[in-house]
Each structure stands twice: as structure tokens, then as C-alpha cells.
Design a protein around this motif. Structure first.
Motif, mmCIF file in Angstrom:
data_model
loop_
_atom_site.group_PDB
_atom_site.id
_atom_site.type_symbol
_atom_site.label_atom_id
_atom_site.label_comp_id
_atom_site.label_asym_id
_atom_site.label_seq_id
_atom_site.Cartn_x
_atom_site.Cartn_y
_atom_site.Cartn_z
ATOM 1 N N GLU A 11 109.150 -7.398 -30.186
ATOM 2 C CA GLU A 11 108.795 -6.939 -31.529
ATOM 3 C C GLU A 11 108.174 -8.062 -32.352
ATOM 4 O O GLU A 11 107.163 -7.848 -33.052
ATOM 5 N N GLU A 12 108.755 -9.245 -32.290
ATOM 6 C CA GLU A 12 108.235 -10.366 -33.085
ATOM 7 C C GLU A 12 106.813 -10.738 -32.667
ATOM 8 O O GLU A 12 105.977 -11.057 -33.521
ATOM 9 N N TRP A 15 104.618 -7.936 -34.120
ATOM 10 C CA TRP A 15 104.510 -8.073 -35.577
ATOM 11 C C TRP A 15 103.548 -9.207 -35.933
ATOM 12 O O TRP A 15 102.743 -9.076 -36.859
ATOM 13 N N SER A 16 103.628 -10.311 -35.194
ATOM 14 C CA SER A 16 102.748 -11.453 -35.476
ATOM 15 C C SER A 16 101.289 -11.123 -35.197
ATOM 16 O O SER A 16 100.395 -11.751 -35.759
ATOM 17 N N GLN A 20 102.599 -2.921 -37.160
ATOM 18 C CA GLN A 20 103.618 -2.664 -38.175
ATOM 19 C C GLN A 20 104.583 -1.538 -37.816
ATOM 20 O O GLN A 20 105.655 -1.433 -38.408
ATOM 21 N N ARG A 21 104.192 -0.691 -36.865
ATOM 22 C CA ARG A 21 105.015 0.469 -36.516
ATOM 23 C C ARG A 21 105.232 0.502 -34.996
ATOM 24 O O ARG A 21 104.655 1.325 -34.276
ATOM 25 N N LYS A 45 111.965 -2.154 -39.231
ATOM 26 C CA LYS A 45 111.150 -2.764 -40.278
ATOM 27 C C LYS A 45 110.690 -4.139 -39.791
ATOM 28 O O LYS A 45 111.500 -4.934 -39.309
ATOM 29 N N PRO A 46 109.383 -4.414 -39.867
ATOM 30 C CA PRO A 46 108.895 -5.728 -39.411
ATOM 31 C C PRO A 46 109.670 -6.870 -40.056
ATOM 32 O O PRO A 46 109.892 -6.888 -41.268
#
Length: 207
Positions: A11-12, A15-16, A20-21, A45-46
Motif C-alpha cells: 500500500e505504501e 500511495w507514493s 489513492q483507492r 485511507k492513504p
């Protein structure tokens, strides 16, 4: 390969990269003889995290119930969908599992921009996808989905046990146990059984 200690690595990274979803998807009940296959999808949530989220099979029933409440409260989005025994018989269990996950991804309000899927198979789709073997212990969003799916399906099978107590679904939730097979041999299969599976009986329960 990410270590289980960091279940947000996937996820990280996404997100980077601007996603966003990120929707984590998992299913439960593939190995059962009865009941639906149930999938869940969770978007975190990011930048957020939830303590205690891990593969649902590693948690006690009490912990799963408590975490399911937390996930529904804190997640950006969540959904639970299923494929019935009839759909499983028509599609086969692998395709029904994928279909249940696709239903989650297409729910109103989901709008995922990336899918993280437990396992090594998924359907072609327009949204970018990464399949992760043992993803329910390597991705927090997949782990969260596994918890929601497990809690929902176990509760459903316990409710069905009240209707048909002869198969022991209150304890085996549809999996092939000695008690389950004994019920099948004695009474036959029910409308909730998957007829494409080896039920070791061709008798229909008429009780």
C-alpha cells in the motif's frame, strides 16, 4: 518479498506512486461443501494503519469480531459480496471466487484505482492488479478484507445451522468435517450444498 512484519509495504508503495483507492480483495469458503463463497474488499485511507490487522486465520473469533467493527468504522470503503452454491456449480469454485471479488470492486462507491488480490489468479480488467500469494498476511488491506469476509460468512453459516442443524455448521461452517459428512450420509444434501463438489451422497434432504 515483503516481510509479514510490514503489512503496508504494498500500500505504501502504491500511495507514493499516487494511487489513492487501493482495494484489497480476499475470499473465504472455497474449500467448503456448502454455503456461498464470500469475498470482501477494503480500501484503507492513504497513510493510515490499523493495529492488529492480519490474516483472519491467525486470529481468534473474538478478535475477528472486534477488528471487523474497527475496519467498517475506519476504512475509506468496504464491501462484502458472494456467489451462491448455484453460481459455484455453474462457474466452478475458482471462477466464482474471482466473480465475488469482482462484485466488490464494482460496487457503487468503490472506484478503485488499483487492486491487491490474494492469490495468484484474477480476471482481466481495466484497473491495474497485483496478485499476492499469501497476501492476507502480507498486505493490510487484503488482511482486512479477509477478516470481513470470514466474520460475515461464519455468521451466515451459523444462522443456516439454526435452519438445518444436522450438518454441524455451527462449528464447521460448511467445511468437510466428520460431522458434516455424517449429516450428508444420514440425511442427504441440502439446497445450500454445492452439488459439483464430492458430497459422498446423491440423496436430497427433504426434511
Amino acid at each position: 518479498m515483503s516481510e509479514p512484519g510490514n503489512r503496508l509495504e504494498y500500500e505504501e508503495r502504491l500511495w507514493s506512486e499516487g494511487f489513492q483507492r487501493v482495494l484489497g480483495l480476499d475470499e473465504v469458503g472455497r474449500g467448503c461443501l456448502s454455503g456461498p463463497v464470500v469475498a470482501a474488499g477494503v480500501i484503507l485511507k492513504p497513510g493510515s494503519t490499523m493495529e492488529g490487522i492480519r490474516d483472519s486465520k491467525q486470529l481468534s473469533g473474538k478478535d475477528r469480531d472486534e477488528l471487523a467493527i474497527l475496519i467498517r468504522e475506519k476504512a475509506l470503503f468496504w464491501a462484502i459480496q458472494s456467489c451462491s452454491p448455484a453460481e459455484i456449480d455453474r462457474l466452478n469454485i475458482l471462477n466464482a471466487s474471482i466473480e465475488a471479488m469482482m462484485k466488490c470492486a464494482s460496487q457503487r462507491g468503490a472506484s478503485p484505482d488499483y487492486l491487491l488480490v490474494d492469490g495468484n489468479r484474477f480476471a482481466p480488467c481495466l484497473t491495474p492488479v497485483q496478485c499476492i500469494v499469501k497476501g492476507d498476511d502480507r498486505s493490510q488491506s487484503i488482511a482486512a478484507a479477509s477478516i470481513l469476509a470470514k466474520v460475515y460468512r461464519d455468521g451466515l453459516m451459523r444462522d443456516l445451522h439454526m435452519e438445518l442443524p444436522v450438518y454441524g455448521w455451527n462449528t464447521n461452517v460448511g467445511y468437510p468435517t466428520r460431522a458434516h459428512y455424517k449429516g450428508l450420509r444420514t440425511y442427504g444434501y441440502s439446497k445450500y450444498h454445492r452439488k459439483s463438489f464430492n458430497l459422498k451422497t446423491d440423496k436430497l434432504y427433504l426434511g
